[in-house]
Design a protein around this motif. Sequence first.
Motif, PDB file in Angstrom:
ATOM      1  N   PHE A  42      -1.532   2.245 -16.334  1.00 25.98           N
ATOM      2  CA  PHE A  42      -2.171   2.990 -15.254  1.00 25.98           C
ATOM      3  C   PHE A  42      -2.111   2.171 -13.977  1.00 25.98           C
ATOM      4  N   ASP A  43      -2.181   2.914 -12.829  1.00 25.90           N
ATOM      5  CA  ASP A  43      -2.332   2.279 -11.520  1.00 25.90           C
ATOM      6  C   ASP A  43      -3.767   2.488 -11.059  1.00 25.90           C
ATOM      7  N   PHE A  44      -4.366   1.421 -10.422  1.00 27.55           N
ATOM      8  CA  PHE A  44      -5.739   1.501  -9.927  1.00 27.55           C
ATOM      9  C   PHE A  44      -5.751   1.233  -8.429  1.00 27.55           C
ATOM     10  N   GLU A  45      -6.632   1.994  -7.735  1.00 28.02           N
ATOM     11  CA  GLU A  45      -6.886   1.760  -6.311  1.00 28.02           C
ATOM     12  C   GLU A  45      -8.367   1.448  -6.141  1.00 28.02           C
ATOM     13  N   ILE A  46      -8.672   0.257  -5.571  1.00 27.27           N
ATOM     14  CA  ILE A  46     -10.050  -0.201  -5.455  1.00 27.27           C
ATOM     15  C   ILE A  46     -10.380  -0.363  -3.984  1.00 27.27           C
ATOM     16  N   ARG A  47     -11.508   0.271  -3.539  1.00 30.86           N
ATOM     17  CA  ARG A  47     -12.009   0.160  -2.173  1.00 30.86           C
ATOM     18  C   ARG A  47     -13.449  -0.356  -2.234  1.00 30.86           C
ATOM     19  N   GLU A  57     -15.984   1.312   5.120  1.00 33.24           N
ATOM     20  CA  GLU A  57     -15.114   0.542   4.232  1.00 33.24           C
ATOM     21  C   GLU A  57     -14.992  -0.874   4.789  1.00 33.24           C
ATOM     22  N   LEU A  58     -15.259  -1.914   3.921  1.00 27.53           N
ATOM     23  CA  LEU A  58     -15.398  -3.293   4.394  1.00 27.53           C
ATOM     24  C   LEU A  58     -14.097  -4.065   4.360  1.00 27.53           C
ATOM     25  N   ALA A  59     -13.116  -3.646   3.630  1.00 25.90           N
ATOM     26  CA  ALA A  59     -11.860  -4.387   3.535  1.00 25.90           C
ATOM     27  C   ALA A  59     -10.742  -3.426   3.179  1.00 25.90           C
ATOM     28  N   ALA A  60      -9.526  -3.922   3.325  1.00 28.52           N
ATOM     29  CA  ALA A  60      -8.370  -3.102   2.972  1.00 28.52           C
ATOM     30  C   ALA A  60      -8.385  -2.806   1.480  1.00 28.52           C
ATOM     31  N   PRO A  61      -7.938  -1.610   1.083  1.00 24.70           N
ATOM     32  CA  PRO A  61      -7.936  -1.276  -0.341  1.00 24.70           C
ATOM     33  C   PRO A  61      -6.945  -2.146  -1.112  1.00 24.70           C
ATOM     34  N   ILE A  62      -7.274  -2.341  -2.382  1.00 21.00           N
ATOM     35  CA  ILE A  62      -6.397  -3.101  -3.275  1.00 21.00           C
ATOM     36  C   ILE A  62      -5.810  -2.135  -4.285  1.00 21.00           C
ATOM     37  N   VAL A  63      -4.457  -2.169  -4.453  1.00 17.76           N
ATOM     38  CA  VAL A  63      -3.771  -1.328  -5.424  1.00 17.76           C
ATOM     39  C   VAL A  63      -3.185  -2.230  -6.510  1.00 17.76           C
ATOM     40  N   ALA A  64      -3.626  -1.967  -7.716  1.00 20.64           N
ATOM     41  CA  ALA A  64      -3.098  -2.706  -8.876  1.00 20.64           C
ATOM     42  C   ALA A  64      -2.232  -1.758  -9.682  1.00 20.64           C
ATOM     43  N   GLU A  65      -0.941  -2.021  -9.755  1.00 24.54           N
ATOM     44  CA  GLU A  65      -0.009  -1.114 -10.408  1.00 24.54           C
ATOM     45  C   GLU A  65       0.346  -1.632 -11.808  1.00 24.54           C
ATOM     46  N   ASP A  66       0.655  -0.638 -12.671  1.00 25.70           N
ATOM     47  CA  ASP A  66       1.151  -0.914 -14.030  1.00 25.70           C
ATOM     48  C   ASP A  66       0.199  -1.835 -14.807  1.00 25.70           C
ATOM     49  N   VAL A  67      -1.081  -1.462 -14.782  1.00 28.96           N
ATOM     50  CA  VAL A  67      -2.096  -2.205 -15.540  1.00 28.96           C
ATOM     51  C   VAL A  67      -2.154  -1.626 -16.948  1.00 28.96           C
ATOM     52  N   ALA A  95     -10.220   4.494  -8.045  1.00 29.33           N
ATOM     53  CA  ALA A  95      -9.401   5.680  -8.333  1.00 29.33           C
ATOM     54  C   ALA A  95      -8.240   5.254  -9.215  1.00 29.33           C
ATOM     55  N   VAL A  96      -7.733   6.198 -10.062  1.00 27.49           N
ATOM     56  CA  VAL A  96      -6.719   5.854 -11.053  1.00 27.49           C
ATOM     57  C   VAL A  96      -5.687   6.969 -11.140  1.00 27.49           C
ATOM     58  N   GLU A 101       3.484   7.751 -12.549  1.00 26.83           N
ATOM     59  CA  GLU A 101       3.443   8.674 -11.421  1.00 26.83           C
ATOM     60  C   GLU A 101       3.317   7.912 -10.114  1.00 26.83           C
ATOM     61  N   VAL A 102       3.687   8.595  -9.027  1.00 25.08           N
ATOM     62  CA  VAL A 102       3.574   7.999  -7.700  1.00 25.08           C
ATOM     63  C   VAL A 102       2.745   8.911  -6.787  1.00 25.08           C
ATOM     64  N   GLY A 103       2.034   9.891  -7.378  1.00 26.32           N
ATOM     65  CA  GLY A 103       1.257  10.836  -6.585  1.00 26.32           C
ATOM     66  C   GLY A 103      -0.080  10.253  -6.170  1.00 26.32           C
ATOM     67  N   THR A 104      -1.038  11.165  -5.900  1.00 29.32           N
ATOM     68  CA  THR A 104      -2.361  10.740  -5.441  1.00 29.32           C
ATOM     69  C   THR A 104      -3.175  10.203  -6.618  1.00 29.32           C
TER      70      THR A 104
END
Length: 684
Positions: A42-47, A57-67, A95-96, A101-104
Motif C-alpha cells: 500500500f501507499d500512505f499519505e500522512i499530513r 497544515e503544519l508541514a509538507a505531506p509525507i508519501v510513503a510508497e510500496d509499504v 490516507a491510503v 494504483e496511482v490514483g487518489t
Amino acid sequence: MLRLIFGAGLLWAAFAVSAPLGTSVTYQGLLQQSGSPANGVFDFEIRIFDAGSDGLELAAPIVAEDVTVTDGLFTLDLDFGPMVFDGEAVWVDIAVRPGIEVGTFTGLAPRQAVRASPYALFALAGNEGPPGPAGPPGDQGPQGETGPPGDSHWTRVNDDTFFAAGNVGIGTPVPGTALDIAGVLRVSPDSGLATGLQLRGLGGVPLLDVGEGGVGIGEPAPLAPLHLVRQDIGIDTNALVNDDLVVEDEDGQVGIYSSGAGSAGSALSFKEIDQAALVDHWGIYRLTSAADSHLRFTYGTSANYNNNPVLVSMQPSATTLNFFVGRTLAAMPLDMIGSSILGGFNNVVTDSYSTVAGGLNNQAGDNAGTSTDSRFASVGGGFGNQSEGYASLVGGGEFNLVQGPHNAVGGGDSNQILGAQSIIAGGANNMITSASATVSGGVLNRVEAEAGVVGGGSSNAATGAFATVPGGSGNVAGGDRSWAGGSLAIVRDAAAAGEADINGDCNVAGGLCGDEHSFVWNGDLPENGVFQSTAPHQFLINAPGGFGLNRNEPAHPVHVGTDTSNGNGAHLTAGGTWTNASSRDFKTEVQDVAPERVLDAVMKLNISRWRYRDAPDGDHLGPMAEDFSALFQLGSNPRYISSVDADGVALAAIQGLHMKLQREISALRAQNQQLQAEIQALRK
C-alpha cells in the motif's frame, strides 16, 4: 472499505536512540480491509495539522510508497522536521491507496492526536542540541496482545456499528439532531453500493441518492446528473441522450418563480465558455413588470441576457397576443396589442394589430402618438421600409415609405405615398402626395392630385385631378381629367394656362383646372421639344411618321385603312388635300349613268346657304342630305352626303350639260349653215 484500527502502544513510538535524539518518529498501525486485516503493498499519505478537523497544515505531506502490510500491521518512519513538535497539540491525517494504483488516496478518519512519545524529542525548557550519530536499528519486538475495549457509546454487531442513545455531533460539541455535522460532509461510494449517499423516508421511500449515476431525488438509480421523480413513469434509457436534468412525472413541470419587486424576472440561460471566456449567450426570460409581461428569447455575447438582442418576444394581453420573431434591438410600446414580427433583424412594430413579416430595419406603425392611431400597418419584408399609415402596406423592396391611411407600396426602391387610399406598385423614387392615386411603376414618377394615374415610364407627372399618364418620359397631365403620353407631351395646368385656380372644381362655373379634358400624344423625339396643349378639351396628336387609322404603315400625315372594310387607304396629303380611294380595283357593280338625267335631277335639287347649329364655323352652301338622297339614292344614310357622291353628281351633271349643249350647238350650226346657203342664193 479500508479502515485503520489503532491499538494500545501502536499510536506513536520513538526510535530507541542514544542522545542526542533526532526528529524522526516511527508510526505503527493496524489496517483492515472489508472487516479483515489487510495484506499486500500500500501507499500512505500522512499530513499533520494543528486541529482535529479543518485547521492549519503544519508541514509538507509525507508519501510513503510500496509499504508492506502483513496481517494488517505496518510501520512508517516519519520526519516532519524540528519545528512541528513545539509543545502544542497536533493531529495526524492519514490516507491510503493500493500500491499498484496511482490514483487518489482514501482518507482514514478521524485524525489521530499525537501522544507523548514524539514530544520527548523536544525539551520545552531547553534548546535542541546538535544531532548525534545514528545508532544501528534494533530487532522488531513481538506483537502484543489486544487490550480490552474501552468505554464507548457505540455498539458493534459483526461488521455493523450503531449508536443507541443521544445525538452525534461531527464538528460540533452540541449536536441538535441525531446526526449534526458542522462543516463539509464527504461520502465516497463503495464499489458494492449503487450510490455513495442515500436518504430514505418512512417505509424506505427514496428521498435522495447520490452516486456515480448522478443525484436522484425520489429516484434510487438516477439516469442523469440530476433526476427528479414525482411519479415513476418508466423512462426508457434509450430515450435519454446526454440529458443533464430529468423530471419524471405524468405531468412533468419545472417551476421558476420571481417577484415583481425584482429587476430581471424569471430566466433560463444557455452559455458557451471557451477558456473561461463567454462565447455566446442564449436566454429565455419573463420580464418582471406586470405592465410589460413579455416572454423573450435573446441571443448575444453579453453575460446579462436582458442586454442581448431579442429574437422572439411574446406579450399577452386580455384579448390577444403580440408575437415577435427576429433579432431586434428596439423596445416595443407597452400598450400595443395583437402585433407580430415574424422574422428578420432589427424590425420594429409600434402600433397594435400590425405586422412585419421579415427583412431588415423595417417598421410597421408611426412610432408616434398612441399605439392605435396607425394600427393594422404591415411590412412584408425588404430593407428599411416604413408602413406608418393606418391599414397601410409595404410589400417589400427597400427604403419605401407609406404615410396616411389605406395606402400600399408593392415594392421597389425609395417610393413614397404621403396621401391616402393610394398605391405604388413598384419602381423607384416614385411619389404620391394625393388621395386615390396610382403609380404602377417606373422611375421618378409622381401624382399630385386626386385620383391621378401614372402607368410607368420615367419622370412623368399627373398633376391634374383624375389625370392620366400611361407611360413614356417627361409627360405631364396637368389639366383635370386630361391625358398625356409619348415623350414630352404636356397638358397645361392652371398656372401654365394663365389661370388662377381658386376652387379647382371643373364642374362649376369659375372652376379653373388647366386644359381639362385634353388629350395630348407626342410621338416626336425628345430633342425636338415638347408638344403642348393650348386650350381645354383638345385632342392633339403629334405623329411625324404619320397617323394611321386602321393601318400600321401610314404613308401620309393621315392615312385610313387598307381595303374596302376599313377605309380603302383614303388619306390627307402633306399639302392638306383629302384624297378618297377611287381605284377600279376597289369597286364592284359598276353601272353607267345618264348624265342628262343626273343634270335634270341636279336642276331639281334645292341649293341653299345655311349654318350648322351651335357651330362657330360660319356659313355653308349646298343641298340638304335628305333631298340629295331622294334624288340620287346614294350612300347608306339619308342624313349624310359623301364627298365622293357629291363630286360624282357634279361630274355627271357637267357631262349631261355638255351633251345638251353639244346638241344645241349642232342644231344651231345646221340652222346657221342653212341660213348661209339661203343668203348666198339671194345674192345670186
